[in-house]
Design a protein around this motif. Structure first.
Motif, PDB file in Angstrom:
ATOM      1  N   TRP A  40     -59.666  77.759  29.236  1.00  0.00           N
ATOM      2  CA  TRP A  40     -60.555  78.760  29.810  1.00  0.00           C
ATOM      3  C   TRP A  40     -59.885  79.573  30.900  1.00  0.00           C
ATOM      4  CZ3 TRP A  40     -65.641  75.589  30.825  1.00  0.00           C
ATOM      5  CH2 TRP A  40     -66.202  75.215  29.601  1.00  0.00           C
ATOM      6  N   ASP A  44     -64.151  82.842  31.848  1.00  0.00           N
ATOM      7  CA  ASP A  44     -64.854  81.842  31.034  1.00  0.00           C
ATOM      8  C   ASP A  44     -65.557  80.812  31.915  1.00  0.00           C
ATOM      9  OD1 ASP A  44     -63.852  82.968  28.608  1.00  0.00           O
ATOM     10  OD2 ASP A  44     -62.020  81.767  28.804  1.00  0.00           O
ATOM     11  N   PHE A  79     -69.759  75.549  25.543  1.00  0.00           N
ATOM     12  CA  PHE A  79     -69.046  76.761  25.156  1.00  0.00           C
ATOM     13  C   PHE A  79     -69.978  77.962  24.979  1.00  0.00           C
ATOM     14  CE2 PHE A  79     -66.776  73.015  23.665  1.00  0.00           C
ATOM     15  CZ  PHE A  79     -65.577  73.170  24.338  1.00  0.00           C
ATOM     16  N   ARG A  82     -69.039  81.754  25.564  1.00  0.00           N
ATOM     17  CA  ARG A  82     -68.246  82.560  24.631  1.00  0.00           C
ATOM     18  C   ARG A  82     -69.059  83.712  24.070  1.00  0.00           C
ATOM     19  NH1 ARG A  82     -65.089  77.700  21.465  1.00  0.00           N
ATOM     20  NH2 ARG A  82     -63.550  77.338  23.108  1.00  0.00           N
ATOM     21  N   ARG A  86     -70.080  87.904  26.463  1.00  0.00           N
ATOM     22  CA  ARG A  86     -69.487  89.014  25.723  1.00  0.00           C
ATOM     23  C   ARG A  86     -70.064  90.347  26.194  1.00  0.00           C
ATOM     24  NH1 ARG A  86     -69.916  87.290  20.037  1.00  0.00           N
ATOM     25  NH2 ARG A  86     -68.335  85.756  20.523  1.00  0.00           N
TER      26      ARG A  86
END
Length: 174
Positions: A40, A44, A79, A82, A86
């Motif tokens: 990461w 992240d 996660f 992710r 965005r």
């Protein structure tokens, strides 16, 4: 050191301004850097911390306080950032994290938890029985863990450039 909500919140409330001071205004090469495939970046990590504010710490504390072990925690998607991050900027994430954390620390403090309440238990999908005290302590250490991760990832950008001094820079060896 024994656990106290006051000591935990002293760390929890400092994480957003620490991240802002470290990351705001830096060239993207610093906060987009990773330690390699499937690791990461700082970006992240901030997204992950946001997801934790929404889906982990306070929501799970509420489950413990309201339902105890009768209502197991939902599994946490480590996660989720992710997709959730965005299209957002680092500044967007830092602002959102600061607001969510401010609200969550205020909620935690408003509960004025007693030792008895901190000893109440819930059911974690992997670990089984956990206490509210353990959950809040983990929240605190989780922040410190990710602050260390960000610092390590950033330091390693210059891992080769420091030359012989590398042997004195433990952060490069971890």
């Amino acid at each position: 050191m024994s656990f106290s909500v006051l000591a935990a919140t002293a760390i929890l409330r400092r994480t957003p301004p620490t991240l802002e001071a470290l990351l705001t205004g830096l060239p993207a090469e610093w906060w987009q850097a990773t330690e390699g495939r499937e690791t990461w970046s700082a970006f992240d990590v901030v997204g992950h911390l946001i997801h934790g504010e929404r889906a982990d710490w306070i929501p799970r504390a509420r489950i413990i306080l309201e339902h105890g072990e009768a209502h197991p925690f939902e599994p946490f998607d480590r996660f989720a950032q992710r997709t959730a991050s965005r299209g957002l900027s680092l500044e967007d994430l830092l602002t959102e994290f600061r607001q969510l954390r401010t609200d969550n620390v205020a909620t935690l403090e408003a509960w004025q938890l007693t030792d008895t309440e901190l000893g109440r238990t819930g059911t974690h999908p992997e670990f089984g029985r956990v206490t509210l005290r353990q959950l809040i302590a983990t929240w605190t250490v989780h922040d410190l863990n990710h602050l260390g991760q960000i610092a390590r990832t950033m330091a390693r950008r210059y891992g080769e450039e420091v030359g012989p001094w590398a042997r004195y820079l433990r952060i490069l060896r971890a």
